[in-house]
Design an enzyme around this catalytic site. Structure first.
Site, PDB file in Angstrom:
ATOM      1  CB  CYS A 129      -0.687   0.186   1.385  1.00 39.46           C
ATOM      2  SG  CYS A 129      -0.209   0.565   2.817  1.00 39.46           S
ATOM      3  CB  CYS A 149      14.274   2.559  13.076  1.00 40.63           C
ATOM      4  SG  CYS A 149      14.243   3.268  14.317  1.00 40.63           S
TER       5      CYS A 149
END
Length: 166
Positions: A129, A149
């Site tokens: 997406c 991260c």
């Protein structure tokens, strides 16, 4: 980056291209229709914080994610489209304030250069997406040396089902 396209159009194209590489063409066309949502549809689908991170590349406050302390066996998935992103076995304590992983699942993420804060970083997006997940750095543990991260609000956790005995 191509200047004639908007940033969101570019990210959508990157995500759809990555999807086309890993699924058959008929399925890819179906996913393209499913995940090429309008801004209003994304707002309706996501919490305000997840919307800001996934669709507008915001960053959640360090230490604010419930997923930071998630240590069960399972899979971290995209909060926007539920694509499996990271196996819990690749999660590690980076002490940065965000959930960190040393390796994504195959074909789960795409990356692009990000120089928004006057430094060169690598941005990480969901391959399905195109939702913004966070950044990857070259200061992680073995075996990859990478630190993905991630914004916890951009993901959800699916615990591995316990095996029945008997």
């Amino acid at each position: 980056m191509i200047r004639s396209r908007s940033r969101s159009s570019f990210l959508a194209a990157v995500g759809l291209t990555a999807t086309a590489l890993v699924v058959p063409q008929a399925v890819s066309a179906s996913l393209a229709k499913t995940w090429n949502l309008t801004d209003a549809e994304w707002r309706k689908r996501l919490s305000p914080q997840a919307y800001g991170v996934l669709r507008h590349e915001d960053t959640e406050a360090p230490g604010s994610s419930a997923l930071l302390d998630e240590h069960r066996e399972g899979t971290f998935v995209c909060a926007g489209c539920a694509l499996a992103l990271f196996d819990s076995r690749t999660k590690f304590e980076s002490h940065t304030g965000w959930p960190s992983f040393y390796e994504p699942l195959p074909h789960a993420v795409s990356t692009k250069s990000d120089s928004a804060l006057l430094m060169e970083r690598t941005e990480v997006h969901c391959a399905r997406c195109s939702g913004h997940l966070g950044h990857v750095f070259n200061d992680g543990p073995k075996p990859t040396g990478l630190r993905y991260c991630m914004n916890g609000v951009a993901m959800a956790f699916v615990a591995k089902a316990a095996k029945k005995q008997g």
